[in-house]
Motif scaffolding. Structure first.
Motif: not given
Lengths: 425, 425
Positions: B61-84
């Motif tokens: 899926x190239x338009x993923x939904x479900x970001x709310x289902x990810x583990x909040x512990x890894x939010x920093x990882x997601x933030x760093x990745x989106x910054x990149x």
């Protein structure tokens, strides 16, 4: 546990923290444009101090130890950041050689090296540890705890390439060399004129680096940052001056040093009175090239430098690896007002490439707030940051832990930018 | 909690997982060289299935939904990745417009949108939500839980730029537009010929994308990956075929479809007997362009497609937004053998740029293992991954949770590479 800030934040610093937290988008945008122009160092740690009226970096380390002190919860962040750093510098790297400091007896340092190899392995790099210490002629296996040990190997060189020998006489041929050695003793011949990428470059080592140059660049960065945040740059920048031609043992340059310290103290007092700060100002004398808390002295009274006893003068005259101190910076002292269980706590922020990956507090149980917390040996208890420094929470007070750490990450990145400029020029 | 794998891993899949875990350096190196050549999609999620004898992606899926289902512990990882990701695509971006799906009533989806805006904000991007739904003419504020709400605004266009109007009649002028809308209904005029960066590009939407093309690229990727891992590509790749010219309602192409399914089932049975697999093979018919679990049907017997009742034929004839289905892929069904409390669990891996940032299990309490778990509406319970997918632990069994998730991250990234090739061509 987040350290307690003993004094309240002054209204100016509160304004700054508020600005930082509520303008994180502007700030991150500004950083993004900066990183388009400057290449971040491979890794760095920045020592910060928070006096309640001032929040500044006091030291920027381009060969950070202490990765073992970071919060293991954020290991994925560190792994992701190091993947990015490796991709940028040498995407084709498969095997790297990690060169640690020569003092192989410090268990805390060795744990840092173990942690660094774990991070590299977990980001998909095959890593081995090779020492440039002249006395390492055979493989050393050192236990770092009950479960783990590290293997330090002698480095071999053929023509312009370093390698390690395997038992079966094949060789480990690293594509790149990662230095975790600040080269205080000088650049060894083995590392000169290599046809392998050295990360960070040799010029990041103390034979080349000068604190005064770093803080000159920091001045520039703060000037720019202060313009758009509309704050007094002094709030995030300690005054400093550079002095040459000193010889502590022979008492050469003492009077000149006292005069400069006097002037600096007057400058600081002026600021203290502007902000109604009742603390006693002090300055720190630091070797301009050097680290490890050596060649550092705290002075409250300029005359004190004229009355140093022989022991003190001896202490100031050499830094790590016996290098003589003739250049110093005198830096405005920033009181540490953060405490953990009544002990002074100094935050250290870790960065890989231009990403903050965490940090820890150096908690010192015996020292005063105006003393240097990074003394030789391990006199501090590390307390890792509980949250990443990545997420400001605009709905919460600016001294809430997520927000305090975010602000720390911002100030640390200003120092990182200064280091980036330093390495570019 | 990590789902239980009901059947043991077959020895072949065990070999594969072992290889993946013990050769993570080779694999990461291989990925690094791939990402030098191909640009990863801005974000993606990959549905995986683990049958114990086969571990494969079944949808990307190239338009993923479900970001709310990810583990909040890894939010920093997601933030760093989106910054990149933002840095790479538009480092100068300050303000972005997030365009969600048009169905603004699905609270689960809206929570995803909220989470996405949080991630963007936390990585230092000012973000607002603008809808392309024709019926959105004024600002909508929708509560998503007791604490939070989201604001969806109508989008305005002037010449070749989109903007939002503020109350005070100033405007919000986004530098870039982030799509979380798969454009199933076609590309609306508003999005055509813009002078603003659209991320991902319009060509990632279903008007252009075809599952069959994605899986053709996946074939190539798996071919390469299997060469260096020396495994049977089938272990990580479901067979598929593409068929055109169908009209389910008019029963056009039915016989041809049954024939192809029969052939595919024979091919699968051959593999099953090679590996002594006693499961009953099945195929899944999917609209070649489309998503949301619509236009999907499971078939165990080729004759069944000749006997579809009117309801089934109707169900297969249109997908989301009423788009007619004439092209399908028939894909080898992969049994889900992972369960949480006896319920079928399907892992979904999330990636930003080329970084795995976590994932979750779709746990379905009413469905069988060979049914499609991504049905319209919210019929599943999300269970976020407990560990990041970043760190294999070579000292532990390959089915240990860190290792299972690492393997999932590797297979998901193979599908991501396929998507990257797809978008490039």
């Amino acid at each position: 546990m987040i350290p307690i800030l003993k004094t309240d934040l002054s209204s100016e610093l509160l304004d700054l923290e508020n600005y930082i937290i509520n303008h994180s988008c502007d700030i991150e945008h500004w950083f993004r444009t900066q990183w388009l122009e400057y290449t971040a160092p491979f890794y760095a740690s920045v020592d910060l101090r928070n006096s309640g009226f001032k929040l500044t970096p006091v030291d920027t380390n381009l060969f950070p130890g202490g990765f073992n002190n970071l919060n293991p919860d954020f290991a994925p962040l560190t792994i992701q950041a190091i993947s990015i750093a490796i991709e940028k510098i040498c995407p084709d790297a498969r095997q790297v050689l990690l060169v640690p400091e020569n003092h192989t007896r410090n268990i805390f340092y060795l744990k840092n090296i173990f942690e660094l190899t774990e991070i590299l392995k977990n980001s998909g790099i095959e890593v081995r540890i090779g020492s440039i210490a002249p006395n390492i002629n055979e493989i050393q296996i050192i236990e770092i705890d009950e479960k783990n040990s590290i293997k330090i190997e002698p480095i071999h060189r053929e023509n312009d390439r370093l390698f390690l020998k395997n038992k079966d006489s094949t060789t480990f041929k690293p594509c790149a060399i990662i230095l975790n050695n600040d080269l205080s003793a000088g650049v060894p011949d083995k590392l000169n004129n290599l046809n392998q990428r050295i990360i960070p470059p040799l010029s990041a080592g103390w034979p080349t680096r000068r604190k005064s140059i770093h803080f000159s660049y920091y001045n520039q960065i703060v000037e720019e940052f202060s313009k758009f945040t509309k704050i007094d740059p002094w709030l995030i920048n300690p005054y400093f001056e550079k002095l040459n031609g000193l010889n502590f043992l022979e008492r050469e340059g003492e009077i000149q040093l006292a005069e400069h310290i006097e002037k600096l103290l007057i400058k600081i007092k002026k600021k203290y009175s502007q902000y109604n700060i009742s603390h006693e100002p002090y300055v720190v004398i630091k070797a301009d090239a050097g680290t490890y808390g050596m060649g550092i002295m705290t002075i409250k009274n300029s005359e004190d430098v004229l009355n140093l006893n022989r022991k003190m003068r001896k202490k100031m005259s050499v830094v790590k690896d016996g290098i003589k101190v003739t250049e110093v910076i005198i830096q405005e002292g920033v009181h540490t007002e953060e405490t953990v269980n009544d002990s002074v706590a100094e935050p250290v922020v870790y960065m890989i490439d231009h990403f903050v990956v965490g940090g820890f507090y150096r908690v010192h149980t015996n020292k005063e707030k105006d003393e240097n917390l990074n003394s030789p040996g391990m006199h501090f208890v590390p307390v890792s940051f509980e949250t990443s420094c990545l997420m400001p929470d605009q709905g919460r007070p600016c001294d809430d832990k997520a927000n305090r750490f975010y602000a720390y990450g911002v100030i640390a990145r200003l120092a990182l930018l200064a280091a980036a400029k330093e390495l570019k020029d």
